[in-house]
Design a protein around this motif. Structure first.
Motif, PDB file in Angstrom:
ATOM      1  N   LEU A  92      11.862  84.142  92.702  1.00 47.88           N
ATOM      2  CA  LEU A  92      12.468  82.844  92.994  1.00 47.88           C
ATOM      3  C   LEU A  92      13.990  82.896  92.908  1.00 47.88           C
ATOM      4  O   LEU A  92      14.697  82.417  93.803  1.00 47.88           O
ATOM      5  N   PHE A  93      14.506  83.502  91.833  1.00 47.17           N
ATOM      6  CA  PHE A  93      15.959  83.542  91.679  1.00 47.17           C
ATOM      7  C   PHE A  93      16.596  84.476  92.699  1.00 47.17           C
ATOM      8  O   PHE A  93      17.715  84.213  93.153  1.00 47.17           O
ATOM      9  N   MET A  94      15.905  85.546  93.070  1.00 50.31           N
ATOM     10  CA  MET A  94      16.407  86.381  94.154  1.00 50.31           C
ATOM     11  C   MET A  94      16.405  85.613  95.477  1.00 50.31           C
ATOM     12  O   MET A  94      17.308  85.767  96.304  1.00 50.31           O
ATOM     13  N   THR A  95      15.379  84.772  95.651  1.00 51.99           N
ATOM     14  CA  THR A  95      15.318  83.943  96.848  1.00 51.99           C
ATOM     15  C   THR A  95      16.486  82.968  96.891  1.00 51.99           C
ATOM     16  O   THR A  95      17.128  82.785  97.942  1.00 51.99           O
ATOM     17  N   PHE A  96      16.786  82.323  95.761  1.00 49.73           N
ATOM     18  CA  PHE A  96      17.921  81.401  95.718  1.00 49.73           C
ATOM     19  C   PHE A  96      19.226  82.144  96.002  1.00 49.73           C
ATOM     20  O   PHE A  96      20.133  81.594  96.633  1.00 49.73           O
ATOM     21  N   TYR A  97      19.327  83.384  95.543  1.00 49.93           N
ATOM     22  CA  TYR A  97      20.545  84.157  95.780  1.00 49.93           C
ATOM     23  C   TYR A  97      20.698  84.478  97.267  1.00 49.93           C
ATOM     24  O   TYR A  97      21.774  84.284  97.853  1.00 49.93           O
ATOM     25  N   VAL A  98      19.612  84.973  97.876  1.00 54.78           N
ATOM     26  CA  VAL A  98      19.676  85.351  99.290  1.00 54.78           C
ATOM     27  C   VAL A  98      19.852  84.127 100.186  1.00 54.78           C
ATOM     28  O   VAL A  98      20.594  84.156 101.172  1.00 54.78           O
ATOM     29  N   MET A  99      19.186  83.045  99.817  1.00 52.02           N
ATOM     30  CA  MET A  99      19.176  81.855 100.656  1.00 52.02           C
ATOM     31  C   MET A  99      20.319  80.888 100.352  1.00 52.02           C
ATOM     32  O   MET A  99      20.390  79.820 100.973  1.00 52.02           O
ATOM     33  N   SER A 100      21.177  81.217  99.406  1.00 50.90           N
ATOM     34  CA  SER A 100      22.226  80.275  99.009  1.00 50.90           C
ATOM     35  C   SER A 100      23.112  79.827 100.178  1.00 50.90           C
ATOM     36  O   SER A 100      23.447  78.627 100.276  1.00 50.90           O
ATOM     37  N   PRO A 101      23.526  80.702 101.099  1.00 53.69           N
ATOM     38  CA  PRO A 101      24.303  80.189 102.246  1.00 53.69           C
ATOM     39  C   PRO A 101      23.506  79.195 103.097  1.00 53.69           C
ATOM     40  O   PRO A 101      24.057  78.201 103.581  1.00 53.69           O
ATOM     41  N   THR A 102      22.220  79.467 103.250  1.00 52.91           N
ATOM     42  CA  THR A 102      21.368  78.561 104.016  1.00 52.91           C
ATOM     43  C   THR A 102      21.207  77.227 103.298  1.00 52.91           C
ATOM     44  O   THR A 102      21.294  76.152 103.908  1.00 52.91           O
ATOM     45  N   PHE A 103      20.958  77.287 101.989  1.00 57.32           N
ATOM     46  CA  PHE A 103      20.824  76.057 101.205  1.00 57.32           C
ATOM     47  C   PHE A 103      22.116  75.235 101.236  1.00 57.32           C
ATOM     48  O   PHE A 103      22.074  74.010 101.391  1.00 57.32           O
ATOM     49  N   ASP A 104      23.250  75.903 101.067  1.00 54.89           N
ATOM     50  CA  ASP A 104      24.533  75.192 101.069  1.00 54.89           C
ATOM     51  C   ASP A 104      24.794  74.518 102.406  1.00 54.89           C
ATOM     52  O   ASP A 104      25.269  73.371 102.458  1.00 54.89           O
ATOM     53  N   ARG A 105      24.478  75.210 103.481  1.00 56.00           N
ATOM     54  CA  ARG A 105      24.704  74.631 104.806  1.00 56.00           C
ATOM     55  C   ARG A 105      23.781  73.431 105.030  1.00 56.00           C
ATOM     56  O   ARG A 105      24.215  72.400 105.570  1.00 56.00           O
ATOM     57  N   ALA A 106      22.516  73.558 104.622  1.00 53.15           N
ATOM     58  CA  ALA A 106      21.587  72.431 104.782  1.00 53.15           C
ATOM     59  C   ALA A 106      22.028  71.236 103.946  1.00 53.15           C
ATOM     60  O   ALA A 106      21.916  70.084 104.372  1.00 53.15           O
ATOM     61  N   TRP A 107      22.557  71.515 102.761  1.00 50.68           N
ATOM     62  CA  TRP A 107      23.026  70.432 101.890  1.00 50.68           C
ATOM     63  C   TRP A 107      24.256  69.739 102.478  1.00 50.68           C
ATOM     64  O   TRP A 107      24.317  68.516 102.551  1.00 50.68           O
ATOM     65  N   ASN A 108      25.224  70.542 102.885  1.00 55.36           N
ATOM     66  CA  ASN A 108      26.493  69.982 103.360  1.00 55.36           C
ATOM     67  C   ASN A 108      26.359  69.275 104.702  1.00 55.36           C
ATOM     68  O   ASN A 108      27.048  68.270 104.957  1.00 55.36           O
ATOM     69  N   GLU A 109      25.509  69.796 105.577  1.00 53.79           N
ATOM     70  CA  GLU A 109      25.418  69.245 106.930  1.00 53.79           C
ATOM     71  C   GLU A 109      24.311  68.212 107.090  1.00 53.79           C
ATOM     72  O   GLU A 109      24.371  67.392 108.011  1.00 53.79           O
ATOM     73  N   GLY A 110      23.302  68.256 106.209  1.00 52.64           N
ATOM     74  CA  GLY A 110      22.180  67.353 106.377  1.00 52.64           C
ATOM     75  C   GLY A 110      21.930  66.403 105.230  1.00 52.64           C
ATOM     76  O   GLY A 110      21.921  65.184 105.403  1.00 52.64           O
ATOM     77  N   VAL A 111      21.744  66.945 104.029  1.00 48.29           N
ATOM     78  CA  VAL A 111      21.351  66.124 102.886  1.00 48.29           C
ATOM     79  C   VAL A 111      22.477  65.200 102.445  1.00 48.29           C
ATOM     80  O   VAL A 111      22.287  63.982 102.288  1.00 48.29           O
ATOM     81  N   GLN A 112      23.651  65.767 102.226  1.00 49.39           N
ATOM     82  CA  GLN A 112      24.763  64.959 101.719  1.00 49.39           C
ATOM     83  C   GLN A 112      25.170  63.844 102.679  1.00 49.39           C
ATOM     84  O   GLN A 112      25.345  62.689 102.252  1.00 49.39           O
ATOM     85  N   PRO A 113      25.328  64.118 103.984  1.00 51.43           N
ATOM     86  CA  PRO A 113      25.647  63.003 104.893  1.00 51.43           C
ATOM     87  C   PRO A 113      24.563  61.920 104.917  1.00 51.43           C
ATOM     88  O   PRO A 113      24.880  60.733 105.039  1.00 51.43           O
ATOM     89  N   LEU A 114      23.303  62.318 104.772  1.00 49.64           N
ATOM     90  CA  LEU A 114      22.227  61.328 104.754  1.00 49.64           C
ATOM     91  C   LEU A 114      22.300  60.466 103.505  1.00 49.64           C
ATOM     92  O   LEU A 114      22.121  59.243 103.568  1.00 49.64           O
ATOM     93  N   MET A 115      22.583  61.099 102.364  1.00 50.95           N
ATOM     94  CA  MET A 115      22.691  60.341 101.124  1.00 50.95           C
ATOM     95  C   MET A 115      23.867  59.372 101.155  1.00 50.95           C
ATOM     96  O   MET A 115      23.832  58.328 100.507  1.00 50.95           O
ATOM     97  N   GLU A 116      24.897  59.729 101.918  1.00 53.83           N
ATOM     98  CA  GLU A 116      26.064  58.852 102.052  1.00 53.83           C
ATOM     99  C   GLU A 116      25.945  57.902 103.236  1.00 53.83           C
ATOM    100  O   GLU A 116      26.915  57.225 103.575  1.00 53.83           O
ATOM    101  N   ASN A 117      24.752  57.878 103.876  1.00 48.86           N
ATOM    102  CA  ASN A 117      24.478  56.969 104.997  1.00 48.86           C
ATOM    103  C   ASN A 117      25.414  57.183 106.185  1.00 48.86           C
ATOM    104  O   ASN A 117      25.750  56.239 106.907  1.00 48.86           O
ATOM    105  N   ARG A 118      25.832  58.438 106.372  1.00 46.55           N
ATOM    106  CA  ARG A 118      26.687  58.739 107.511  1.00 46.55           C
ATOM    107  C   ARG A 118      25.891  59.161 108.750  1.00 46.55           C
ATOM    108  O   ARG A 118      26.420  59.156 109.861  1.00 46.55           O
ATOM    109  N   ILE A 119      24.635  59.570 108.551  1.00 48.60           N
ATOM    110  CA  ILE A 119      23.775  59.953 109.667  1.00 48.60           C
ATOM    111  C   ILE A 119      22.394  59.363 109.449  1.00 48.60           C
ATOM    112  O   ILE A 119      22.036  58.987 108.336  1.00 48.60           O
ATOM    113  N   GLU A 120      21.618  59.304 110.527  1.00 46.96           N
ATOM    114  CA  GLU A 120      20.256  58.779 110.452  1.00 46.96           C
ATOM    115  C   GLU A 120      19.282  59.878 110.002  1.00 46.96           C
ATOM    116  O   GLU A 120      19.605  61.061 109.992  1.00 46.96           O
TER     117      GLU A 120
END
Length: 243
Positions: A92-120
């Motif tokens: 699991l922790f190796m997965t988080f390490y390898v996938m961290s760029p993917t997770f960060d991009r999904a967070w910054n481009e999708g999750v965070q804007p949705l939480m701030e009501n900037r996108i649908e």
């Protein structure tokens, strides 16, 4: 921490708008379309939460890691050491390490804007899925991708690699990861197999036919793996195997 919280945040964010709406139970016999939609979204949230561990396995590098570690333990000849909890946690922790760029991009481009009501929600789901789609496309075998693409075309679907449906990409990625996990496991088992053969030959030559060769070879295999710093080599090779 951002990578660790991404899975839960995605699930909560995708239903943020649904949770903000109020369901009028007094008028349950005359529910509006928005109320029905809210109920469907809530059911969708419960469903996604129930399959969240499976989603983590399907679209990340976890599969390759856990298969390699399991084959390593079997090759050494240990039944329960390291324990499943240790192998799964390390994977699991190796997965988080390898996938961290993917997770960060999904967070910054999708999750965070949705939480701030900037996108649908619909746009957020696409932006969250895009990084995982890119990761899977970079690591899926062309042969496996073509298999499911051809099956989809036989049903009359149009398949484009740039905008491939996750229903096609995810199974192709999974069988690709399983194959690579077994390839790595084969290379891991080979030196331990040589040790088993040498020990079996020696014990047979000495007439100790009643002595199981695995009992004698086990400490040698453990010592061999420790002397070559096997965990460092294996973990480093697994992480570097992803593009």
């Amino acid at each position: 921490m951002r990578a660790l919280a991404l899975a839960g945040a995605v699930l909560l964010a995708l239903t943020g708008a649904a949770a903000a709406q109020q369901i009028d139970l007094g008028g349950i016999g005359q529910m509006s379309g928005s109320t029905v939609g809210t109920i469907i979204q809530l059911f969708g949230l419960v469903t996604v939460l129930s399959v969240a561990p499976g989603l983590l396995i399907m679209v990340t590098s976890f599969t390759r890691f856990i298969i390699a570690f399991s084959i390593l333990r079997a090759g050494i000849g240990l039944q329960s050491t390291p324990a499943n909890l240790i192998l799964i946690s390390l994977s699991l922790f190796m997965t988080f390490y390898v996938m961290s760029p993917t997770f960060d991009r999904a967070w910054n481009e999708g999750v965070q804007p949705l939480m701030e009501n900037r996108i649908e929600q619909a746009e957020a789901m696409d932006k969250i899925a895009d990084p995982f789609r890119t990761f899977m496309l970079d690591n899926v075998r062309d042969k496996d991708f073509d298999l499911f693409a051809d099956l989809a075309r036989e049903r009359g679907q149009t398949v484009s690699r740039e905008e491939v449906d996750l229903r096609i990409l995810v199974p192709a990625f999974m069988i690709s990861e399983i194959r690579r996990g077994f390839e790595i496991g084969f290379l891991i088992v080979l030196p331990f197999l040589v040790i088993d053969l040498i020990v079996a030959t020696i014990t047979m030559a000495m007439g100790m036919m009643m002595l199981p060769p695995t009992v004698v070879s086990l400490p040698f295999k453990i010592m061999f793996f420790v002397l070559i710093d096997g965990w460092n080599l294996l973990v480093g090779s697994l992480v570097r195997s992803f593009t």
